[in-house]
Design an enzyme around this catalytic site. Structure first.
Site, PDB file in Angstrom:
ATOM      1  N   PRO A 203      35.153  49.258  38.484  1.00  0.00           N
ATOM      2  CA  PRO A 203      36.272  48.626  39.189  1.00  0.00           C
ATOM      3  C   PRO A 203      36.081  47.113  39.324  1.00  0.00           C
ATOM      4  CG  PRO A 203      34.752  49.583  40.767  1.00  0.00           C
ATOM      5  CD  PRO A 203      34.219  49.930  39.406  1.00  0.00           C
ATOM      6  N   GLY A 204      37.157  46.381  39.155  1.00  0.00           N
ATOM      7  CA  GLY A 204      37.140  44.947  39.392  1.00  0.00           C
ATOM      8  C   GLY A 204      38.116  44.646  40.513  1.00  0.00           C
TER       9      GLY A 204
ATOM     10  N   CYS B  48      54.144  21.165  34.742  1.00  0.00           N
ATOM     11  CA  CYS B  48      55.347  20.952  33.948  1.00  0.00           C
ATOM     12  C   CYS B  48      55.705  22.187  33.122  1.00  0.00           C
ATOM     13  CB  CYS B  48      55.155  19.741  33.045  1.00  0.00           C
ATOM     14  SG  CYS B  48      54.679  18.305  33.994  1.00  0.00           S
ATOM     15  N   GLU B  49      56.011  23.276  33.793  1.00  0.00           N
ATOM     16  CA  GLU B  49      56.464  24.515  33.159  1.00  0.00           C
ATOM     17  C   GLU B  49      57.388  25.177  34.176  1.00  0.00           C
ATOM     18  OE1 GLU B  49      54.941  26.295  30.345  1.00  0.00           O
ATOM     19  OE2 GLU B  49      53.232  24.964  29.991  1.00  0.00           O
TER      20      GLU B  49
HETATM   21  C1  PLP Z   1      38.856  44.434  33.002  1.00  0.00           C
HETATM   22  C2  PLP Z   1      37.988  45.599  32.847  1.00  0.00           C
HETATM   23  C3  PLP Z   1      37.610  46.367  33.946  1.00  0.00           C
HETATM   24  C4  PLP Z   1      38.110  46.108  35.340  1.00  0.00           C
HETATM   25  O1  PLP Z   1      39.470  46.323  35.466  1.00  0.00           O
HETATM   26  P1  PLP Z   1      40.157  46.311  36.913  1.00  0.00           P
HETATM   27  O2  PLP Z   1      41.565  46.617  36.653  1.00  0.00           O
HETATM   28  O3  PLP Z   1      39.954  44.968  37.480  1.00  0.00           O
HETATM   29  O4  PLP Z   1      39.478  47.361  37.726  1.00  0.00           O
HETATM   30  C5  PLP Z   1      36.744  47.405  33.725  1.00  0.00           C
HETATM   31  N1  PLP Z   1      36.289  47.713  32.485  1.00  0.00           N
HETATM   32  C6  PLP Z   1      36.637  46.991  31.417  1.00  0.00           C
HETATM   33  C7  PLP Z   1      36.109  47.366  30.095  1.00  0.00           C
HETATM   34  C8  PLP Z   1      37.492  45.918  31.551  1.00  0.00           C
HETATM   35  O5  PLP Z   1      37.849  45.215  30.462  1.00  0.00           O
END
Ligand code: PLP
Length: 409
Positions: free
Chosen positions: A271-272, A339-340
């Site tokens: 997870p990110g 400028c967009e």
């Molecule tokens: C970007 C990415 C993540 C994280 O994705 P989230 O949507 O931020 O949880 C995990 N694994 C891989 C391979 C990614 O490219």
């Protein structure tokens, strides 16, 4: 409308942060970051799971360090992220390396540093990895990234697990790559990985992916190839607007049930966004107000180079004043100086009256905010602070005008 409540980040007011550190400014709450990680870990406690934080969502070292100390692993997509992850304290044995285009230098670095596994995404990459491993005389840990051809129904730019996407390999190709890896004395089969996309708010796509993954695990077992890791990637969604947050308890239960026949396979998640989005906000100051015959604008000092998600994906972030003024709300477009015409942070927002100098906060901006920022229009990148109770610590200084030209010859 008599709201006068000040916006607080833990025990510090947003206005105080803006005054002390300037704007645009990213601020992260330490408690919120750790709370998210704790919730996810708790949800997955029934089965040993390695939660690998996807650094690309927010790669600030202070943020990474919190997760490393809390016991997370790291999911990285470049040699730069590998060095960042190690510098932040993630042990190399808890780092997984993803990405379709790893260079030979990056493959070499990953083997030298001793990462847990490399998620391989093509036959040519597997061959390149085997060659590097042979040259360094270091066997390479390999997972194959499967493209399960599942539509998670998220934004097309953040869908990654469909046959028309560049990511992963299809099932038949995955089987061939596993056989090849198992037969190569410089490759060690570690696991299967898939990553379906981002901002997924429903468990179903993961349940479908689990079917394909477990099917492949049994097929491989029949051929005498055993898999240690099952990695379902990231993608867990957060509630930006009307959407709901990913039901992580349900997801954990679904994946645990799918893997029940394989008690020795270790579950991995990447997870990110889920870990960092809600914990961060972007503070900006109003520069000017202006109107056309059709719209009213608030021109602020943060722009698409600071937070690109609205311009890139039409993403919606809540925007609130740090100290709402009394008066009748108006509908305004909150736009930056770039400028967009695509340079906006929010369109048609109902906001209390605002004046030049007022501080606005763009909420839920901890993920893919600073990490996607650029110097477009020769704008120095924003500063970042980490708030812990009543204390705020600068964790990345604001770039200077000298920084803008420091690499030019
Ligand atoms: C970007 C990415 C993540 C994280 O994705 P989230 O949507 O931020 O949880 C995990 N694994 C891989 C391979 C990614 O490219």
């Amino acid at each position: 409308m008599a709201m006068t409540k000040r916006l607080m980040i833990e025990g510090v007011s947003a206005e105080a942060l803006a005054r002390r550190f300037g704007t645009p400014l990213y601020a992260y709450s330490k408690a919120a970051l750790l709370d998210r990680f704790g919730r996810l870990r708790k949800a997955f406690r029934a089965r040993p799971t390695l939660i690998c934080y996807a650094l690309k969502a927010n790669s600030n070292r202070a943020v990474c360090r919190l997760f490393a100390r809390a016991g997370a692993g790291a999911d990285i997509v470049s040699g730069g992220e590998l060095e960042r992850a190690l510098a932040a304290g993630f042990p190399s044995g808890r780092i997984v390396f993803s990405g379709v285009g790893k260079t030979v230098q990056e493959l070499e670095l990953a083997l030298r540093r001793g990462v847990l596994t490399l998620n391989v995404e093509s036959p040519e990459e597997l061959a390149a990895l085997a060659a590097v491993a042979r040259r360094l005389k270091r066997p390479a840990p390999v997972s194959i990234r499967l493209n399960p051809d599942i539509d998670p129904k998220t934004h097309p730019h953040i869908t990654t697990g469909r046959a028309e996407n560049k990511f992963g390999v299809e099932r038949g190709e995955a089987l061939r790559l596993f056989r090849r890896a198992a037969a190569d004395r410089w490759l060690r089969v570690k696991g299967i990985q898939c990553h379906l996309g981002s901002q997924i708010t429903d468990t179903r796509p993961y349940a479908l992916a689990a079917k394909t993954v477990t099917g492949l695990i049994s097929q491989l077992a029949k051929e005498g190839i055993s898999v240690e890791l099952a990695d379902f990637g990231g993608g867990l969604g957060v509630a930006y607007q009307g959407d709901r947050e990913h039901p992580v308890e349900k997801l954990a239960a679904t994946l645990a049930a799918a893997l029940r026949p394989w008690p020795r396979v270790r579950l991995l998640m990447e997870p990110g966004r889920y870990l960092v989005a809600d914990a961060g906000l972007l503070l900006t100051r109003v520069l000017y107000r202006k109107s056309t015959s059709r719209r009213r604008f608030l021109i602020v000092d943060a722009a698409m180079n600071d937070l690109g998600r609205p311009a890139l994906y039409g993403a919606w972030h809540p925007i609130v004043p740090a100290r709402p003024r009394r008066g009748t709300p108006a509908t305004v477009d909150v736009v930056g100086p770039i400028c967009e015409s695509g340079d906006f942070l929010g369109r048609a927002r109902r906001l209390p009256p605002c004046e030049a100098g007022d501080v606005l906060a763009v909420l839920k901006a901890g993920a893919y905010g600073f990490s996607m920022s650029s110097q477009y229009n020769s704008r120095p990148r924003a500063a970042e602070v980490l708030v812990n109770g009543t204390k705020a610590r600068l964790v990345r200084r604001r770039e200077s005008l000298a920084d803008l030209v420091s690499h030019e010859l």
